[in-house]
Design a protein around this motif. Structure first.
Motif, short mmCIF file in Angstrom:
data_model
loop_
_atom_site.label_atom_id
_atom_site.label_comp_id
_atom_site.label_asym_id
_atom_site.label_seq_id
_atom_site.Cartn_x
_atom_site.Cartn_y
_atom_site.Cartn_z
N GLN A 116 -3.67 11.43 4.83
CA GLN A 116 -3.46 9.88 5.57
C GLN A 116 -2.50 10.31 6.80
N ARG B 269 1.02 -1.14 -0.33
CA ARG B 269 -0.19 -0.31 0.13
C ARG B 269 1.07 1.10 -0.34
N ARG B 270 0.30 2.13 -1.11
CA ARG B 270 0.56 3.71 -0.66
C ARG B 270 1.02 4.35 0.33
N HIS C 68 -9.28 5.98 4.62
CA HIS C 68 -9.69 5.43 2.82
C HIS C 68 -8.65 5.20 1.69
N ARG C 69 -8.37 4.40 0.79
CA ARG C 69 -7.93 4.84 -0.45
C ARG C 69 -7.78 6.21 -0.19
N ASN C 70 -9.32 6.34 -0.73
CA ASN C 70 -9.57 8.02 -1.59
C ASN C 70 -8.85 9.54 -0.77
N ILE D 211 -7.14 -0.85 4.57
CA ILE D 211 -5.97 -0.19 4.46
C ILE D 211 -4.84 -0.25 6.21
N GLN E 218 -3.72 12.10 0.11
CA GLN E 218 -2.23 11.25 1.24
C GLN E 218 -1.66 12.56 2.45
#
Length: 813
Positions: free
Chosen positions: A254, A60-61, A246-248, A274, A251
């Motif tokens: 996050q 994962r990024r 979550h992924r959206n 995630i 960054q």
């Protein structure tokens, strides 16, 4: 000494260094052991690879960025110096960066550019138990690279997948096992009531968790929809800091979750899986686990990937609970019953078995191999590989043989999926406005273009989509972004030539060129265009047709697009009352027939036989030989023959298996069809005549001896055997069996005939498969009951010694 240096995995650092690179090392380390942080940092500081770089791969990024920042802080440096990262759309590193943390997808691009990994000393696969497509593919490529470079180190790390399983697959390998660092976690179960769904039960469980928490609560749910629904019920709390992960989520937001300092507010974080592995969210001591996650499931018949909500695995449940005990004692509240634990799978199903393999197959072929020639812990799903090959061929990326076309080699260089890469390649030499329009479409599709308002103006795009638009503008060398929406359909046809759809009459339903059905939802306000391009398709559990998401109207002029394969073909069909064969010239786009015209030319004998065989094959797949109108004699022969095959098991005899008969129609059936030209006569055809013709004279004699059509009764009369009954059966008057001590047999004594013993009037008295037992036990009762009803017929006291007859006592006298 830093905190990470005393983590359990530090005890294994010397062993890891000693074994690499003479053999791959598999490290099994539970959560909290420090495998993602302490171990890479120690290997970096040991400086055993000189100028060569260490690559640490993350699924994962978010994990890649967070670990890079953490390790750089441990060294007192900025990210991008000795420690850097590279993810899709963002990178911080330079030529002298020694430890580069990158996502598994980026690693595939690295190794494709340099198959020997000349500037790399060690590749570390972290969280390999997640079994992503990119991790399995990256590992297969790395194993190929090791065959070129014996000094390349390979370290595979897993938190839950047993290391020995991987080691057994690899062969020459060293296994190391670390203990974890886990504070005690109190696990409790809170199943929904009978009147609740799990989502309805979540708020109450979350409130219980908030009462337990000293620092914060981490809530695991399947996806963004559930996160939004739950956050709406807790956003008003003043004493809690409520966040989503979550992924959206951008960054920066996050990253803030993982670097936040303690303050007066407790934390309530709603996250997808995630947050399950790799990085620790600080200030969390209670976890609420819904027990669900969203997984991608590919459906090859539609070429669509659908997100399915499923129960998590036991390994995931362990990982999630562990999040509460990373920094101190904690608690985990599970929203299911403890009895449900037994129904959970042990480990995650590998994506090689569930995902769309189109990009995967293209990467393999770009690498120079078919998947079957590479090493995978789990074989790729064969049906998904076939669907991938079909699409790559249709997109003219690969030849039918599998080799890349010259265009395919260019397309494979773009860092996106094959469909979209084909569109980008098509605009490579077009005007700036065309390229900018392609970048605008790319940004929306990559971010999920399921909206009925697709495509949206650039100003309405989300920040993430605008960032991707700028990325693709740079990739296409676009400096001035003039977008021409009227080009959208012609550009997207390069990517989705199989998604052209024609409306069925005046309904909401469409036929797609690949052969599937689709529909516009009844609540959708878009016009029902006669032709459209379905950019996004979704599957519903309640209907067979796909649901059309993002789509564009098409004109009939669009059907002349060079990406579309309009073909002329001759079809032969059964038409008219008697269903005779007719030749038709069809102009078609895949499954969509654009025009048809009957042909006056006579059907050749070969075409007629081929059409008959195709039709019979289709009918037999559903009904077997029963599709033919079999008379009683034919049914009996088939039953006799099958009984002979089952009991005698002769070698080299033709089978009656439907699939074998269908595969060999040209051998045994077509010679009898030379004068058949319609389906009515075909169904009346005597199939048994052809099946009997497959047997030699000796075989027919063997069948007749072992399974005769009749047996001679003790009375001297010939009695037919019913082979279609549950057991081979004869029906005979009881008096005709006098003098016969035991039941007769067929098939060389292997099958005992069932006997329907009849009264003198022909009514069933007794069915028996054991005549001796009948004489001993039931006959006396039958005799007493029947003697008064049929006094003219013999009812001897000892039937075994009596004369068999079908006559009355007077006729016998």
């Amino acid at each position: 000494m830093t905190t990470e240096q005393v983590l359990p995995v530090t005890a294994l650092i010397d062993d890891v260094i000693a074994w690499l690179p003479q053999a791959p090392v598999v490290l099994e380390a539970p959560p909290g052991a420090g495998k993602s942080t302490a171990l890479p940092l120690a290997l970096l500081q040991a400086n055993i690879y000189g100028q060569r770089r260490i690559l640490l791969l993350q699924p994962r990024r978010l994990a890649a960025i967070s670990i890079a920042h953490y390790l750089a802080e441990q060294l007192g440096q900025q990210v991008g110096d000795d420690v850097g990262y590279h993810i899709r759309g963002a990178a911080k590193f330079h030529a002298n960066t020694k430890l580069l943390i990158l996502t598994e997808g980026m690693f595939t691009q690295y190794i494709q550019r340099d198959p020997e990994l000349a500037d790399v000393g060690l590749v570390i696969f972290d969280e390999f138990h997640e079994r992503n497509l990119a991790s399995d593919l990256g590992l297969a490529m790395a194993l190929d690279a090791i065959s070129l470079r014996s000094d390349l180190g390979l370290l595979i790390m897993s938190a839950t997948l047993p290391a020995q399983q991987i080691a057994n697959w690899l062969g020459h390998c060293k296994v190391l096992t670390s203990s974890g660092r886990q504070h005690p976690v109190e696990v409790s179960y809170h199943p929904p009531s009978a009147a609740q769904t799990w989502l309805q039960a979540m708020p109450g469980v979350i409130r219980q968790a908030m009462q337990k928490a000293q620092q914060g609560v981490l809530v695991f749910v399947p996806g963004q929809r559930e996160i939004n629904a739950l956050m709406a019920q807790f956003n008003h709390l003043e004493d809690w800091q409520v966040s989503a992960l979550h992924r959206n989520v951008p960054q920066a937001e996050q990253r803030a979750l993982f670097t936040a300092k303690a303050d007066s507010k407790k934390r309530l974080v709603f996250a997808t899986n995630i947050a399950e592995t790799s990085v620790t969210i600080p200030h969390i001591d209670v976890v609420v686990d819904s027990g669900r996650e969203r997984q991608a499931q590919f459906y090859p018949q539609h070429g669509i990937t659908r997100l399915v909500t499923r129960r998590i695995t036991k390994a995931s449940a362990t990982q999630r609970a562990g999040r509460a005990g990373r920094l101190g004692p904690g608690a985990c509240l599970r929203v299911w019953s403890q009895n449900d634990d037994h129904g959970l799978r042990d480990y995650q199903v590998p994506e090689l078995e569930t995902a769309d393999l189109t990009s995967f197959l293209l990467e393999c072929r770009k690498w120079g191999a078919e998947p079957q020639q590479m090493m995978f812990l789990t074989p790729p799903q064969s049906a998904h590989l076939r669907a991938a090959h079909t699409l790559l061929t249709e997109l003219t990326i690969c030849q039918p043989s599998g080799a890349l076309t010259s265009q395919g080699r260019d397309i494979s260089q773009y860092p996106t999926e094959p469909r979209l890469a084909r569109m980008l390649n098509a605009v490579a030499h077009e005007s700036t406005a065309t390229k900018a329009t392609a970048a605008w479409l790319m940004a929306q599709i990559e971010q999920g273009a399921a909206s009925e308002h697709f495509p949206q103006p650039l100003a309405h795009l989300s920040p993430a989509a605008k960032q991707r638009f700028q990325f693709w503008c740079r990739q296409l060398s676009v400096t001035t972004a003039t977008i021409q929406p009227e080009l959208a359909a012609s550009l997207l046809l390069w990517a989705f030539p199989d998604r052209v759809a024609q409306r069925r009459g005046q309904s909401d339903r469409y036929l797609l060129s690949y052969g599937g059905g689709a529909t516009i939802h009844r609540a959708d306000t878009r016009p029902r265009w006669p032709w459209l391009l379905a950019v996004d398709l979704m599957l519903s559990e309640t209907q067979a047709d796909a649901i059309i998401g993002a789509a564009l109207p098409l004109s009939e002029a669009d059907l002349e697009h060079p990406a579309l394969n309009i073909e002329q073909r001759t079809e032969v069909r059964w038409q008219g009352p008697q269903q005779r064969l007719q030749a038709v010239n069809v102009t078609a786009l895949g499954a969509i027939r654009l025009r048809e015209a009957p042909l006056s030319n006579a059907i050749s004998a070969a075409q007629r036989l081929q059409a008959l065989s195709q039709y019979v094959t289709e009918q037999m797949s559903a009904a077997g030989l029963a599709w033919f109108k079999l008379n009683e004699q034919a049914k009996q022969w088939l039953a006799r023959y099958q009984l002979y095959l089952d009991c005698v098991r002769p070698e080299g005899w033709p089978s009656l298996a439907t699939d074998e008969l269908a595969d060999t129609l040209s051998e045994w059936a077509e010679p009898y069809w030379l004068h058949i030209d319609n389906l009515r006569d075909l169904q009346q055809w005597n199939v048994v005549e052809a099946l009997q013709g497959r047997l030699s004279y000796a075989q027919q004699q063997s069948l007749a001896q072992a399974c005769p059509t009749h047996v001679v009764a003790p009375s001297g009369r010939s009695v037919a055997i019913d082979y279609c009954a549950q057991q081979p059966t004869i029906a005979i008057k009881l008096q005709e069996m006098f003098g016969e001590p035991v039941s007769p047999t067929i098939c060389h004594g292997k099958v005992i005939l069932t006997i329907d013993l009849l009264s003198p009037a022909g009514r069933l008295l007794q069915r028996t498969g054991d005549l001796a037992s009948f004489w001993d036990n039931a006959y006396e009762h039958v005799k007493k009951e029947m003697r008064g009803r049929y006094p003219k017929h013999p009812w001897p006291d000892d039937p075994r010694q009596a004369q068999a007859t079908h006559k009355t006592k007077r006729h016998l006298a």
